[in-house]
Design an enzyme around this catalytic site. Structure first.
Site, PDB file in Angstrom:
ATOM      1  N   CYS A 144       0.835  -1.191   0.000  1.00  0.00           N
ATOM      2  CA  CYS A 144       0.000   0.000   0.000  1.00  0.00           C
ATOM      3  C   CYS A 144       0.877   1.251   0.000  1.00  0.00           C
ATOM      4  CB  CYS A 144      -0.895   0.004   1.233  1.00  0.00           C
ATOM      5  SG  CYS A 144      -1.848  -1.522   1.427  1.00  0.00           S
ATOM      6  N   LYS A 186       2.211  -2.719  -8.258  1.00  0.00           N
ATOM      7  CA  LYS A 186       3.549  -2.596  -8.814  1.00  0.00           C
ATOM      8  C   LYS A 186       4.639  -3.091  -7.872  1.00  0.00           C
ATOM      9  CE  LYS A 186       6.410  -1.175 -12.014  1.00  0.00           C
ATOM     10  NZ  LYS A 186       6.471  -1.933 -13.269  1.00  0.00           N
TER      11      LYS A 186
END
Length: 642
Positions: free
Chosen positions: A2, A637
């Site tokens: 996150c 990612k």
């Protein structure tokens, strides 16, 4: 994985936090939220924590904030028959009140989430509030013992609104807070973290301390910076661009208390520690798509320039100088480590070391290697490949390898990352910021730098004279980026399929694995790769007349054997797509439904050029299926959690 941000300073807090989160939406886009401390309108002597959060991507939060700020609750009676003068007067009044609210907003935290515990809902979105509404936290990582701690808190009459592991942290903060303490202290956060098992980067607010942020880190990145009037917190220093020239990195089991414009660091014993600021450099700030529709499209088209950049950096720096004969002869084993795309790059790297330098090398998936009780010691060279330098499993392997006396060499695209600092040697990938989740230019950069390493060692050990930098420079001009017109019929056909297959040999089999992964990641087609010599061992059972099979063949001496495998599949009904730098005889061409002509390059460099066609193909199929190639479902990612 996150994204976390925090801010103390003047200005419109909500906008500042959202703008910072825009730099981090690559880290997760299941939900987003912010929390700011504001003066309580009912009691000017007290403050409250105002939380706004929603499921979905960051623009959903941005729109929610815009809508909620147009007409503040409990401030106006809305009616449908305002005349123009009345309406203008109301808008002006609203703006004045909003500005007043902004002045009273003293600090805030923000979060963009990739869901681990608890599905992607508004209820599970961060920030989370404590039961007494005095604390708010945002969290990156995984609390492994959260069920045990949750039961303990429930026994203490705490209730929970979410299904996340993170909510236990904010309620532990409430439990550990001394209500009589009138000054902000890091103690509640330290005592809370002593109970946590797992990984975390934490940023917290307390409504009773309106100019204060509380920070903690263990196995998840967290950074803090200050200027004359502001303090900025983020899980990636890219958020600091344009705000400061230096920053601080929190290490594992370190804490930070930010009050006003003062930053203090603490260890797990609650002792003040000194830290040295790091310069904000080697930071590529380019985050715009320019004229491209998507970041993935832009990043594929940047590949030739990436190769040129590698040549320039490695020509003017001494990165490879350490790789001399004395250095490499210290080792009896070379192990390459990576995850996903980086693992595939490692496979190519191991083959380069074997073929070019005659060094026995192997490649392992980081998440498997770290639990396999590996036989490594001070005679082992461990090469770790990670675009972000924050991949949790790869970092864990690096830590273990360091403990066992190995020499660790990191290849990373982020020179300020955890892996770059942890490894004994670091070599940059020079790819620039990569935003799209599916790696393209960074993969080519990884393979390119591994080619440089293997070539340099070949020159040292075998007295070869490979002009590796010149070869890369030449390749940068030979790579061809296919266009939509090159694939128009194939894209239409593949986009309607639910399965696809790839076969190849040697380097080409590894390219098949990466090409298949790209198609899988962003089109959700069940795509799989197989060695061309293994078709009889299970694979042919999957083939029928609806099957599409990509055949990659870039090595002349393996061409015929690869074609034989393709013919076996065709005999069972497969539709064949041939991808090669070699021309086929007209009679042979008839066996293939489509032919993809690849650039004519040195066979050792073919893995860098052949993958580009399949990156473009995956991108175009993704668009045909009306999907977002930059943000595929369920993926993010930077994989900063195990």
């Amino acid at each position: 994985m996150c994204g976390i941000v925090g801010y103390i300073g003047s200005g419109k807090q909500e906008k500042i936090l959202v703008d910072m989160l825009k730099h981090l939406d690559y880290r997760g886009y299941d939900s987003a939220g912010i929390a700011v401390i504001k003066q309580n309108q009912q009691n000017s002597l007290t403050c409250k924590i105002d939380v706004t959060k929603t499921k979905g991507k960051l623009n959903s939060l941005e729109q929610l904030l815009k809508n909620s700020n147009k007409i503040p609750k409990n401030k106006f009676l809305v009616k449908d028959d305002f005349n123009t003068e009345e309406l203008q007067k109301q808008i002006e009044t609203i703006n004045e009140l909003n500005e007043a609210d902004d002045v009273n907003s003293t600090c805030g935290i923000g979060h963009t989430r990739w869901a681990t515990h608890g599905e992607a809902t508004t209820q599970n979105a961060h920030p989370h509030l404590s039961n007494n509404n005095e604390w708010a936290i945002v969290h990156n990582g995984i609390i492994e013992n959260f069920q045990e701690l949750k039961e303990e808190l429930i026994n203490n009459k705490f209730t929970f609104k979410s299904k996340t592991d993170s909510e236990i942290v904010v309620n532990l903060l409430q439990l550990n807070t001394d209500q009589d303490n009138k000054l902000p202290t890091i103690t509640p956060l330290i005592e809370t973290c002593k109970k946590l098992k797992g990984s975390y980067a934490l940023a917290a607010l307390n409504k009773n301390f309106k100019n204060t942020l509380f920070l903690a880190r263990k196995k998840s990145p967290l950074y803090v910076a200050k200027s004359k009037k502001t303090i900025v917190v983020a899980s990636d220093p890219i958020c600091f661009a344009g705000k400061t020239k230096e920053y601080y990195s929190l290490n594992d089991n370190e804490f930070c208390l930010c009050t006003g414009n003062k930053i203090e660091f603490y260890n797990l014993k609650n002792e003040v520690i000194e830290k040295t600021a790091e310069k904000l450099e080697n930071l590529n700030q380019t985050k715009t798509k320019t004229s491209y529709k998507h970041f993935m499209q832009k990043e594929i088209n940047e590949i030739p320039d990436v190769l040129k950049n590698i040549v320039k950096r490695y020509s003017t720096n001494n990165y490879l100088d350490i790789l001399d004969k004395v250095f490499i002869k210290k080792f009896n084993k070379v192990v390459l480590i990576g995850c996903g795309t980086a693992y595939h790059a490692g496979l190519i790297g191991a083959r380069y070391l074997q073929d070019l330098a005659r060094i026995d090398a192997s490649t392992s998936v980081a998440s498997e290697f770290r639990y396999a009780n590996p036989i490594i010691d001070n005679k082992t060279l461990v090469i770790l490949v990670s675009q972000s330098g924050e991949t949790a499993d790869t970092i864990a392997v690096c830590e273990e390898a360091n403990k066992k006396g190995c020499t660790t060499l990191a290849l990373t695209n982020v020179e300020y990352s955890t892996l770059a600092k942890l490894a004994k040697i670091t070599m940059p990938l020079c790819a620039g910021t990569e935003i799209a989740v599916a790696s393209t230019k960074a993969y080519v950069a990884q393979v390119a730098v591994l080619y440089l390493i293997a070539s340099k060692l070949s020159n040292e050990l075998l007295n070869k004279n490979i002009n590796f930098l010149e070869n890369l420079q030449k390749l940068s001009d030979q790579i061809i980026i296919p266009t939509k017109q090159d694939f128009i019929t194939l894209v239409d056909e593949i986009s309607k399929k639910q399965t696809a297959f790839f076969i190849g040999r040697d380097y080409d089999y590894i390219t098949c694995e990466e090409a298949s992964l790209k198609l899988k990641e962003i089109t959700y087609i069940n795509s799989n790769a197989y060695p061309a010599g293994e078709l009889k061992h299970g694979f042919l059972a999957l083939i029928d007349e609806s099957s599409y099979l990509f055949v990659i063949a870039t090595k002349r001496d393996l061409l015929e054997k690869t074609l034989n495998g393709a013919y076996e599949a065709k005999a069972r009904g497969a539709n064949l797509i041939f991808a090669s730098q070699f021309e086929l005889e007209n009679e042979v061409k008839k066996d293939f439904k489509h032919i993809l002509q690849l650039p004519k390059v040195d066979e050792n460099l073919a893995p860098l050029s052949s993958i580009v066609a399949f990156q473009v193909l995956a991108y175009l199929v993704c668009l045909k299926r009306k999907l977002n190639p930059d943000k595929p479902r369920n993926l993010a990612k930077s994989v900063t959690v195990e």
